[in-house]
Design a protein around this motif. Structure first.
Motif, short mmCIF file in Angstrom:
data_model
loop_
_atom_site.label_atom_id
_atom_site.label_comp_id
_atom_site.label_asym_id
_atom_site.label_seq_id
_atom_site.Cartn_x
_atom_site.Cartn_y
_atom_site.Cartn_z
N HIS A 221 -53.87 67.01 -6.18
CA HIS A 221 -55.16 67.72 -6.20
C HIS A 221 -56.30 66.77 -5.89
O HIS A 221 -56.29 65.61 -6.31
N GLY A 222 -57.32 67.30 -5.22
CA GLY A 222 -58.54 66.55 -4.95
C GLY A 222 -58.63 66.11 -3.51
O GLY A 222 -57.61 65.85 -2.87
N TYR A 223 -59.88 66.05 -3.00
CA TYR A 223 -60.14 65.52 -1.66
C TYR A 223 -61.63 65.28 -1.54
O TYR A 223 -62.40 66.14 -1.99
N PRO A 224 -62.10 64.16 -1.04
CA PRO A 224 -61.36 63.06 -0.41
C PRO A 224 -60.73 62.10 -1.42
O PRO A 224 -59.93 61.26 -1.01
N CYS A 225 -61.08 62.22 -2.72
CA CYS A 225 -60.49 61.32 -3.72
C CYS A 225 -59.56 62.12 -4.63
O CYS A 225 -59.82 63.29 -4.93
N LEU A 226 -58.52 61.44 -5.10
CA LEU A 226 -57.56 62.09 -6.01
C LEU A 226 -58.25 62.51 -7.32
O LEU A 226 -59.03 61.75 -7.89
N GLU A 227 -57.93 63.73 -7.77
CA GLU A 227 -58.51 64.21 -9.05
C GLU A 227 -57.43 64.48 -10.09
O GLU A 227 -57.69 64.46 -11.29
N GLY A 228 -56.21 64.76 -9.64
CA GLY A 228 -55.15 65.04 -10.60
C GLY A 228 -53.85 65.39 -9.90
O GLY A 228 -53.79 65.52 -8.68
N VAL A 229 -52.80 65.51 -10.73
CA VAL A 229 -51.49 65.88 -10.18
C VAL A 229 -50.88 66.97 -11.06
O VAL A 229 -51.19 67.05 -12.27
N THR A 230 -50.06 67.81 -10.47
CA THR A 230 -49.26 68.74 -11.27
C THR A 230 -47.92 68.08 -11.53
O THR A 230 -47.26 67.59 -10.59
N VAL A 231 -47.53 68.05 -12.80
CA VAL A 231 -46.23 67.48 -13.17
C VAL A 231 -45.33 68.63 -13.61
O VAL A 231 -45.72 69.45 -14.46
N HIS A 232 -44.15 68.70 -13.00
CA HIS A 232 -43.18 69.74 -13.39
C HIS A 232 -42.13 69.13 -14.31
O HIS A 232 -41.54 68.09 -13.98
N HIS A 233 -41.94 69.76 -15.48
CA HIS A 233 -40.92 69.28 -16.43
C HIS A 233 -39.69 70.18 -16.27
O HIS A 233 -39.71 71.35 -16.64
N SER A 234 -38.62 69.61 -15.71
CA SER A 234 -37.46 70.46 -15.38
C SER A 234 -36.70 70.89 -16.64
O SER A 234 -36.00 71.90 -16.62
N ASP A 235 -36.83 70.17 -17.76
CA ASP A 235 -36.11 70.58 -18.97
C ASP A 235 -36.73 71.82 -19.62
O ASP A 235 -36.03 72.68 -20.16
N THR A 236 -38.06 71.95 -19.54
CA THR A 236 -38.72 73.12 -20.14
C THR A 236 -39.10 74.15 -19.08
O THR A 236 -39.45 75.28 -19.40
N GLY A 237 -39.09 73.74 -17.82
CA GLY A 237 -39.51 74.62 -16.73
C GLY A 237 -41.02 74.76 -16.63
O GLY A 237 -41.52 75.57 -15.84
N LYS A 238 -41.76 73.98 -17.42
CA LYS A 238 -43.22 74.13 -17.44
C LYS A 238 -43.92 73.15 -16.48
O LYS A 238 -43.41 72.06 -16.22
N ASP A 239 -45.12 73.58 -16.03
CA ASP A 239 -45.97 72.72 -15.22
C ASP A 239 -47.14 72.24 -16.07
O ASP A 239 -47.63 72.97 -16.92
N GLU A 240 -47.58 71.00 -15.80
CA GLU A 240 -48.69 70.43 -16.57
C GLU A 240 -49.64 69.79 -15.57
O GLU A 240 -49.20 69.07 -14.66
N TYR A 241 -50.94 70.02 -15.76
CA TYR A 241 -51.94 69.35 -14.90
C TYR A 241 -52.35 68.05 -15.60
O TYR A 241 -52.72 68.07 -16.78
N VAL A 242 -52.26 66.94 -14.88
CA VAL A 242 -52.68 65.66 -15.46
C VAL A 242 -53.83 65.11 -14.62
O VAL A 242 -53.70 64.92 -13.41
N GLU A 243 -54.96 64.87 -15.29
CA GLU A 243 -56.13 64.34 -14.59
C GLU A 243 -55.91 62.85 -14.32
O GLU A 243 -55.51 62.11 -15.23
N CYS A 244 -56.16 62.41 -13.10
CA CYS A 244 -56.05 60.98 -12.77
C CYS A 244 -56.80 60.72 -11.47
O CYS A 244 -56.95 61.62 -10.65
N ASP A 245 -57.29 59.48 -11.31
CA ASP A 245 -57.94 59.13 -10.05
C ASP A 245 -57.06 58.21 -9.20
O ASP A 245 -57.42 57.82 -8.10
N THR A 246 -55.89 57.83 -9.77
CA THR A 246 -54.97 56.95 -9.04
C THR A 246 -53.54 57.39 -9.32
O THR A 246 -53.17 57.62 -10.47
N LEU A 247 -52.76 57.50 -8.26
CA LEU A 247 -51.33 57.79 -8.41
C LEU A 247 -50.55 56.61 -7.84
O LEU A 247 -50.76 56.21 -6.69
N ILE A 248 -49.68 56.05 -8.68
CA ILE A 248 -48.86 54.92 -8.26
C ILE A 248 -47.42 55.41 -8.14
O ILE A 248 -46.92 56.08 -9.07
N THR A 249 -46.75 55.06 -7.06
CA THR A 249 -45.35 55.47 -6.94
C THR A 249 -44.44 54.25 -7.08
O THR A 249 -44.71 53.19 -6.53
N ALA A 250 -43.40 54.42 -7.86
CA ALA A 250 -42.37 53.38 -8.04
C ALA A 250 -41.04 54.08 -7.85
O ALA A 250 -40.29 54.33 -8.79
#
Ligand SMILES: Cc1cc2nc3c(=O)[nH]c(=O)nc-3n(C[C@H](O)[C@H](O)[C@H](O)COP(=O)(O)OP(=O)(O)OC[C@H]3O[C@@H](n4cnc5c(N)ncnc54)[C@H](O)[C@@H]3O)c2cc1C
Length: 310
Positions: A221-250
């Motif tokens: 979510h967000g443009y031109p700067c990141l504002e958040g991500v949707t996180v899907h929890h496969s064990d509960t089937g629920k989605d959660e919005y997490v506010e963040c300005d930086t996403l790091i991938t590992a």
């Protein structure tokens, strides 16, 4: 205007990280003529950006930081007759045992007898996953963020979310906390954290990083700067919005064998082409990459001397 130069050597080593430095030093100390080319301006590959401790215990018996380990390995290399070409990118390796390299204002054709690819690995980017949404600023691989902060003197945002739980992501989670940032969470699609036990203890548990297992990022979510991500929890089937300005991938590392792509035949790579360090397989510990490079360097020098003991 750039000129084309020529050089001839016994062994061309590509990449001046832990593996390449050790391979070049070992072969040169056995009498082989060696050229070591690296596209960066300074030696060490990934090591100079790893400012944390944890290097060299196996090889030197004491722990040091990545830059200290790099200096030690490079000073061994410098004592040999091997030629170091910094800022020189090898563009192509040809079947006739020549390579084309672009350096400071000069293109060079290097003729060699043996070639060692020690070009390290690449990080899987976010865009290798099917993640819809915007394409804003603020998304980095863990290694990119580490290089920006530790070597570039630059900064990322203040509220960080980490996708994937590999070693580099864990080390960066700790680093962000040390820099006073908030790590909003670390999502891992599996049922346990990745990486080494030591990093799980020292980087995740010690800094109370909120870990979300069975979870992944499914929208940006967000443009031109990141504002958040949707996180899907496969064990509960629920989605959660997490506010963040930086996403790091590992998300993992892949050996970089791109230079050898055109050289592979039905029966494999030519006998004069060799791989070591992370270009061969991902080494968790730099000592392992150095040891593999050193062994290969000795073997190649011996091969060049027609099997005579050196
Ligand atoms: C974040 C992180 C933390 C780590 N922490 C630890 C730790 O605590 N303890 C430990 O022991 N190990 C640790 N490691 C592992 C260790 O650092 C690595 O396994 C090792 O340093 C890899 O060395 P390498 O020589 O294979 O590759 P690299 O260090 O990646 O070197 C490859 C070099 O090749 C160059 N290159 C690539 N393509 C070309 C080309 N076409 N032409 C010229 N040059 C090219 C690259 O620019 C680079 O300089 C860590 C690794 C990372 C990423």
């Amino acid at each position: 205007m750039s000129s084309i130069g020529t050089r001839t050597t016994d062994i061309l080593v590509i990449g001046c990280g832990a593996a390449g430095m050790a391979a070049a030093a070992a072969a040169a100390s056995c009498g082989a003529r060696v050229i070591l080319a690296d596209d960066r301006d300074r030696p060490g590959g990934i090591l100079p950006q790893c400012v944390h401790s944890g290097f060299g215990l196996g090889r030197y018996g004491n722990e040091m930081t990545g830059p200290e380990y790099s200096e030690k390995e490079f000073s061994r290399f410098e004592k040999t007759s091997a030629v170091y070409l910094p800022g020189t990118r090898v563009l192509e390796i040809r079947p006739d045992r020549t390579a084309l390299a672009a350096g400071y204002g000069e293109i060079t054709e290097v003729s060699f007898s043996e070639c060692v690819i020690a070009a390290g690995c690449t990080e899987k980017p976010l865009w290798s996953l099917p993640v819809p949404g915007t394409r804003p600023e603020g998304i980095y691989t863990a290694g990119e963020a580490q290089e920006l902060i530790e070597l570039g003197g630059r900064d990322v945002g203040k509220r960080i979310f980490i996708l994937g739980s590999g070693d580099i992501g864990q080390i960066m989670a700790r680093r962000f906390c040390q820099l006073g940032k908030t790590v909003a969470g670390m999502a891992e699609s599996g049922d346990h954290l990745g990486g080494m036990k030591r990093n799980q203890e020292e980087c995740i548990k010690a800094f109370d990083i909120p870990v979300m297992l069975h979870s992944t990022v499914t929208r940006i979510h967000g443009y031109p700067c990141l504002e958040g991500v949707t996180v899907h929890h496969s064990d509960t089937g629920k989605d959660e919005y997490v506010e963040c300005d930086t996403l790091i991938t590992a998300l993992g590392l892949l050996p970089d064998r791109s230079l050898a792509e055109g050289l592979v035949k039905e029966d494999g790579y030519p006998g004069w082409l060799h791989f070591c360090g992370n270009a061969d397989y991902v080494h968790e510990i730099a000592d392992g990459a150095s040891a593999q490079g050193e062994k290969l360097g000795h073997e190649l020098a011996r091969k060049l001397m027609h099997g005579k003991e050196v």
